[in-house]
Write a protein that holds these residues in place. Structure first.
Motif, PDB file in Angstrom:
ATOM      1  N   TYR A 105       6.186  -4.895  -5.443  1.00 50.03           N
ATOM      2  CA  TYR A 105       6.190  -3.453  -5.676  1.00 50.03           C
ATOM      3  C   TYR A 105       4.775  -2.994  -6.019  1.00 50.03           C
ATOM      4  O   TYR A 105       4.074  -3.629  -6.806  1.00 50.03           O
ATOM      5  N   PHE A 106       4.370  -1.886  -5.393  1.00 49.03           N
ATOM      6  CA  PHE A 106       3.022  -1.371  -5.588  1.00 49.03           C
ATOM      7  C   PHE A 106       3.047   0.138  -5.770  1.00 49.03           C
ATOM      8  O   PHE A 106       3.954   0.823  -5.291  1.00 49.03           O
ATOM      9  N   CYS A 107       2.002   0.624  -6.424  1.00 51.15           N
ATOM     10  CA  CYS A 107       1.690   2.046  -6.394  1.00 51.15           C
ATOM     11  C   CYS A 107       0.428   2.206  -5.552  1.00 51.15           C
ATOM     12  O   CYS A 107      -0.617   1.632  -5.871  1.00 51.15           O
ATOM     13  N   ILE A 108       0.552   2.940  -4.468  1.00 52.50           N
ATOM     14  CA  ILE A 108      -0.573   3.206  -3.581  1.00 52.50           C
ATOM     15  C   ILE A 108      -1.097   4.607  -3.881  1.00 52.50           C
ATOM     16  O   ILE A 108      -0.341   5.578  -3.863  1.00 52.50           O
ATOM     17  N   GLN A 109      -2.389   4.701  -4.163  1.00 49.49           N
ATOM     18  CA  GLN A 109      -3.005   5.994  -4.450  1.00 49.49           C
ATOM     19  C   GLN A 109      -3.906   6.376  -3.283  1.00 49.49           C
ATOM     20  O   GLN A 109      -4.888   5.692  -2.994  1.00 49.49           O
ATOM     21  N   LYS A 110      -3.554   7.461  -2.605  1.00 49.24           N
ATOM     22  CA  LYS A 110      -4.391   7.964  -1.518  1.00 49.24           C
ATOM     23  C   LYS A 110      -5.155   9.175  -2.028  1.00 49.24           C
ATOM     24  O   LYS A 110      -4.564  10.187  -2.396  1.00 49.24           O
ATOM     25  N   THR A 111      -6.496   9.058  -2.035  1.00 49.85           N
ATOM     26  CA  THR A 111      -7.325  10.118  -2.618  1.00 49.85           C
ATOM     27  C   THR A 111      -7.873  11.085  -1.574  1.00 49.85           C
ATOM     28  O   THR A 111      -8.213  12.215  -1.894  1.00 49.85           O
ATOM     29  N   TYR A 118      -4.702   0.469  -4.685  1.00 52.32           N
ATOM     30  CA  TYR A 118      -3.348   0.027  -5.003  1.00 52.32           C
ATOM     31  C   TYR A 118      -3.341  -0.726  -6.322  1.00 52.32           C
ATOM     32  O   TYR A 118      -4.365  -1.225  -6.786  1.00 52.32           O
ATOM     33  N   ARG A 119      -2.184  -0.800  -6.920  1.00 53.29           N
ATOM     34  CA  ARG A 119      -1.998  -1.653  -8.090  1.00 53.29           C
ATOM     35  C   ARG A 119      -0.571  -2.192  -8.068  1.00 53.29           C
ATOM     36  O   ARG A 119       0.384  -1.473  -7.760  1.00 53.29           O
ATOM     37  N   PRO A 120      -0.419  -3.476  -8.365  1.00 53.41           N
ATOM     38  CA  PRO A 120       0.922  -4.071  -8.408  1.00 53.41           C
ATOM     39  C   PRO A 120       1.676  -3.630  -9.650  1.00 53.41           C
ATOM     40  O   PRO A 120       1.078  -3.274 -10.664  1.00 53.41           O
TER      41      PRO A 120
END
Length: 220
Positions: A105-111, A118-120
């Protein structure tokens, strides 16, 4: 990425992965768009691409590689062949391995249109339903060799410039061993050309490093 079509002679992609991994472990900060996979040091997640044939996938897809396989994953809103639109902001995603045994599971940050970080995440069971599952798609690894070549050349060039411009001698011994291996390999001729340039300057800077380490007063 399924529609990419390269004509590549039969080359062992593991040779490229082997050199990439050595350069990455030598200085991971050089590869800000690449991270080692959580709890899997031999697996890496790429959030950007450098080769011209992969540029259209920036901001739309991520890639996971190890020495055996590579998979790509379209972010929410992305469509085949580099089409679609992935909204800026945070995307909570779930990625299964090829055999569906492992789930991450990840959080993907698109700027912006191209930059993704990304961070797990470690989740409690009740929160897993809010994550979007990204299908795992496998690509012929040989088709990714041009991208691995760009990654390797980036690392070699930065180390080369650091030695020349900044007198950074931290990795001289490791660079010498890596370039030795490259020159007897079947890697791209451009990678070998950079390696030859590095080897041409290493003896001079190795001598300077030796003097500095001994604390010799070299003034006149």
């Amino acid at each position: 990425m399924a529609l990419i079509n390269f004509k590549i002679k039969s080359i062992d992609h593991k040779n490229y992965f082997y050199i990439f991994e050595k350069l990455y472990k030598m200085e991971p900060k050089l590869y800000y768009w690449i991270n080692s996979f959580p709890h899997k040091e031999e697996r890496y997640i790429l959030t950007q691409f450098r080769h011209q044939n992969f540029l259209k996938y920036n901001g739309l897809e991520i890639v996971i590689i190890n020495k055996e396989i590579m998979t790509y994953h379209r972010l929410p809103g992305a469509k085949p062949n580099g089409n679609g639109n992935v909204k800026c902001g945070t995307h909570s995603i779930q990625i299964n391995s090829m055999n569906d045994i492992e789930v991450s599971y990840f959080c993907i940050q698109k700027t912006n249109n191209f930059d993704i970080t990304y961070r797990p995440i470690i989740l409690t069971h009740e929160k897993k339903s809010i994550f979007t599952h990204l299908p795992c798609r496998k690509l012929n690894y040989h088709l990714f060799i041009p991208e691995l070549s760009e990654i390797i050349m980036h690392g070699l060039e930065v180390h080369y410039q650091n030695i020349l411009l900044n007198n950074n001698f931290n990795y001289i011994d490791k660079l010498s061993k890596i370039t030795d291996e490259i020159l007897i390999s079947d890697l791209d001729f451009r990678i070998k050309a950079i390696s030859k340039r590095i080897q041409a300057i290493l003896p001079h800077f190795a001598f300077i490093k030796k003097i500095e380490n001994k604390g010799v007063d070299n003034t006149v």
